[in-house]
Design a protein around this motif. Structure first.
Motif, PDB file in Angstrom:
ATOM      1  N   VAL A 241      35.406  42.630  47.660  1.00  0.00           N
ATOM      2  CA  VAL A 241      35.082  41.298  48.564  1.00  0.00           C
ATOM      3  C   VAL A 241      36.510  40.650  48.774  1.00  0.00           C
ATOM      4  O   VAL A 241      36.379  40.337  50.159  1.00  0.00           O
ATOM      5  CB  VAL A 241      34.171  40.592  47.737  1.00  0.00           C
ATOM      6  N   ALA A 242      37.243  40.505  48.109  1.00  0.00           N
ATOM      7  CA  ALA A 242      38.430  39.635  48.250  1.00  0.00           C
ATOM      8  C   ALA A 242      39.411  40.523  49.262  1.00  0.00           C
ATOM      9  O   ALA A 242      39.954  39.790  50.335  1.00  0.00           O
ATOM     10  CB  ALA A 242      39.348  39.539  47.121  1.00  0.00           C
ATOM     11  N   GLU A 243      39.333  41.903  49.152  1.00  0.00           N
ATOM     12  CA  GLU A 243      40.349  42.503  50.135  1.00  0.00           C
ATOM     13  C   GLU A 243      39.629  42.451  51.475  1.00  0.00           C
ATOM     14  O   GLU A 243      40.011  42.316  52.724  1.00  0.00           O
ATOM     15  CB  GLU A 243      40.262  43.851  49.786  1.00  0.00           C
ATOM     16  N   PHE A 244      38.159  42.451  51.586  1.00  0.00           N
ATOM     17  CA  PHE A 244      37.476  42.374  52.904  1.00  0.00           C
ATOM     18  C   PHE A 244      37.758  41.132  53.536  1.00  0.00           C
ATOM     19  O   PHE A 244      38.045  41.153  54.649  1.00  0.00           O
ATOM     20  CB  PHE A 244      36.060  42.650  52.582  1.00  0.00           C
TER      21      PHE A 244
ATOM     22  N   ASN B 238      38.683  32.082  49.904  1.00  0.00           N
ATOM     23  CA  ASN B 238      37.803  32.777  49.135  1.00  0.00           C
ATOM     24  C   ASN B 238      38.660  33.907  48.467  1.00  0.00           C
ATOM     25  O   ASN B 238      38.588  34.097  47.170  1.00  0.00           O
ATOM     26  CB  ASN B 238      36.577  33.273  49.906  1.00  0.00           C
ATOM     27  N   ALA B 239      39.363  34.731  49.268  1.00  0.00           N
ATOM     28  CA  ALA B 239      40.161  35.952  48.752  1.00  0.00           C
ATOM     29  C   ALA B 239      40.963  35.189  47.653  1.00  0.00           C
ATOM     30  O   ALA B 239      41.380  35.811  46.649  1.00  0.00           O
ATOM     31  CB  ALA B 239      40.990  36.484  49.908  1.00  0.00           C
ATOM     32  N   ILE B 240      41.803  34.143  48.062  1.00  0.00           N
ATOM     33  CA  ILE B 240      42.810  33.359  47.045  1.00  0.00           C
ATOM     34  C   ILE B 240      41.964  33.144  45.681  1.00  0.00           C
ATOM     35  O   ILE B 240      42.611  33.405  44.752  1.00  0.00           O
ATOM     36  CB  ILE B 240      43.392  32.301  47.482  1.00  0.00           C
ATOM     37  N   ASP B 241      40.877  32.583  45.848  1.00  0.00           N
ATOM     38  CA  ASP B 241      40.043  32.284  44.675  1.00  0.00           C
ATOM     39  C   ASP B 241      39.830  33.436  43.763  1.00  0.00           C
ATOM     40  O   ASP B 241      39.909  33.355  42.571  1.00  0.00           O
ATOM     41  CB  ASP B 241      38.867  31.678  44.812  1.00  0.00           C
ATOM     42  N   ILE B 242      39.585  34.560  44.308  1.00  0.00           N
ATOM     43  CA  ILE B 242      39.146  35.927  43.586  1.00  0.00           C
ATOM     44  C   ILE B 242      40.238  36.510  43.015  1.00  0.00           C
ATOM     45  O   ILE B 242      40.543  36.772  41.776  1.00  0.00           O
ATOM     46  CB  ILE B 242      38.502  36.989  44.469  1.00  0.00           C
ATOM     47  N   PHE B 243      41.608  36.632  43.995  1.00  0.00           N
ATOM     48  CA  PHE B 243      42.737  37.444  43.340  1.00  0.00           C
ATOM     49  C   PHE B 243      43.326  36.273  42.179  1.00  0.00           C
ATOM     50  O   PHE B 243      43.987  37.037  41.359  1.00  0.00           O
ATOM     51  CB  PHE B 243      43.788  37.272  44.511  1.00  0.00           C
ATOM     52  N   LYS B 244      43.279  35.064  42.245  1.00  0.00           N
ATOM     53  CA  LYS B 244      43.613  34.282  41.385  1.00  0.00           C
ATOM     54  C   LYS B 244      43.154  34.561  39.869  1.00  0.00           C
ATOM     55  O   LYS B 244      43.814  34.544  38.745  1.00  0.00           O
ATOM     56  CB  LYS B 244      43.849  32.664  41.512  1.00  0.00           C
ATOM     57  N   GLY B 245      41.772  34.977  39.993  1.00  0.00           N
ATOM     58  CA  GLY B 245      41.351  35.296  38.643  1.00  0.00           C
ATOM     59  C   GLY B 245      41.328  36.856  37.990  1.00  0.00           C
ATOM     60  O   GLY B 245      40.817  36.983  37.003  1.00  0.00           O
ATOM     61  N   HIS B 246      42.247  37.642  38.665  1.00  0.00           N
ATOM     62  CA  HIS B 246      42.305  38.941  38.300  1.00  0.00           C
ATOM     63  C   HIS B 246      43.841  39.219  37.923  1.00  0.00           C
ATOM     64  O   HIS B 246      44.754  39.115  38.858  1.00  0.00           O
ATOM     65  CB  HIS B 246      41.706  39.734  39.347  1.00  0.00           C
TER      66      HIS B 246
END
Length: 392
Positions: A128-131, A154-162
């Motif tokens: 989802v983050a990549e999309f 939204n992508a930043i929020d996801i990448f930060k958590g991984h």
């Protein structure tokens, strides 16, 4: 010869997928070499072969984004007749990305819409983050900054958590920075670039740092800070791997333009010689025309000849469908001839720049391409509540 099971190859393909989406170039290249051998010994399985072809396409796009390796021919893909949700999603995503790479934005938007529907069946935050990163990048290129910022956040929020996705986070920061630059918020744009540079330093990734310095140079050029712009570009061009990539041409064009804008002609001539040597090995018609334009504009003394050769160079860009490049150079020529007191030539170039801008606006609002300004992706894709790159 020992026959390898499709399941074994499929597991290795999943490892390759993770390396690609992390932009782990070294590991992705290693697995790619291994897979080419494994596939020769694998039992017959069309689904695995289709999966491999799709990942190969993403791998090539990743090498372009992360190492500036040119895309010559697309991976030829046929619609997977019998497969799973992930493969179908990758099929449309890859075709959307390649259409975007070729500036076929109308096709890219349509393909992204189909990919989004497929993504709803894949419970994977990173996908989802990549999309959302790719959609944000498309809106950024279309200068719809506020919409792009929505998706990239939204992508930043996801990448930060991984863990392991620091390079993707840095790329997301670049998209955010570019959007803030486009709306004139240079301070916030610079802040995002600082964050991205911090990541490149932590990873000791010199190529990524060069990409970031190139983007920062655009920010400084927009802010009218030529000295800072030139300093950033010289840092970008200090990495040998970056010099051998296709990104070299982008940075060198920016550097020459800024040097000439502050009348540093002697230093510019030195770099023109480097460009000439590079073009003897690898010739890019768009950047050849742009480099020739700069040389003719600033070093041809006869006014009439200067104007004609500059118009010829701009015509080449138009033929190559680089409309924005042609418009930029027409506006630059108009300013230059005005400063020389050649009002007639200045008027002709300014008129050309206006017509190109008008053509671009009409193209974006043409009936069958109205999605550029009216289409919005839905938010049914997986979202997170996490707290709160491309390189252009």
């Amino acid at each position: 010869m020992k026959i390898i099971s499709a399941e074994q190859v499929g597991n290795r393909l999943n490892d390759w997928r993770i390396a690609i989406r992390k932009h782990d170039v070294h590991n992705a290249k290693t697995i790619y070499t291994e897979l080419k051998e494994l596939l020769q010994e694998m039992e017959e399985n069309q689904e695995v072969l289709t999966y491999y072809s799709l990942l190969e396409g993403k791998f090539k796009l990743m090498l372009y984004e992360r190492r500036g390796k040119k895309l010559n021919e697309p991976t030829v893909l046929e619609y997977p007749s019998k497969t799973n949700d992930l493969i179908e999603y990758y099929f449309y995503l890859y075709k959307a990305l390649y259409a975007s790479y070729n500036r076929d934005y109308a096709s890219a938007i349509g393909l992204f819409k189909i990919a989004e529907k497929k993504l709803q069946n894949i419970p994977d935050e990173i996908e989802v983050a990549e999309f959302h990163t790719k959609v944000a990048n498309l809106y950024m290129m279309l200068h719809q900054s506020l919409i792009s910022l929505h998706y990239i956040q939204n992508a930043i929020d996801i990448f930060k958590g991984h863990d392991g996705y620091e390079r993707r986070l840095a790329a997301a920061f670049v998209i955010a920075a570019t959007n803030f630059m486009d709306i004139g918020d240079f301070k916030r744009a610079e802040n995002y670039y600082t964050k991205a540079l911090h990541i490149s330093n932590q990873l000791n990734d010199h190529f990524l740092a060069s990409q970031l310095y190139h983007n920062i140079s655009i920010l400084y050029a927009e802010a009218g800070e030529s000295k800072k712009c030139i300093d950033a570009l010289e840092k970008a061009l200090s990495d040998d791997n970056y010099l051998s990539s296709c990104y070299f041409e982008h940075s060198m064009f920016m550097l020459l333009k800024e040097l000439l804008s502050i009348d540093e002609k002697s230093q510019a001539l030195y770099y023109f010689d480097l460009v000439k040597q590079k073009q003897e090995i690898d010739r890019n018609p768009i950047y050849t025309a742009k480099m020739n334009f700069l040389y003719h504009l600033y070093f041809t003394e006869d006014i009439s000849k200067k104007a004609q050769t500059c118009f010829d160079d701009i015509s080449i860009l138009k033929e190559l469908k680089d409309v924005e490049g042609a418009r930029e150079l027409s506006a630059l020529a108009a300013k230059h001839f005005e400063e020389l007191g050649s009002i007639h030539q200045a008027y002709l170039f300014l008129k050309d720049a206006y017509q190109l801008e008008h053509t671009t606006l009409n193209w974006r609002n043409y009936d069958e391409k109205s999605e550029f300004t009216h289409f919005r992706f839905s938010h049914r894709c997986f979202r997170t509540n996490g707290v709160l790159q491309f390189v252009k």
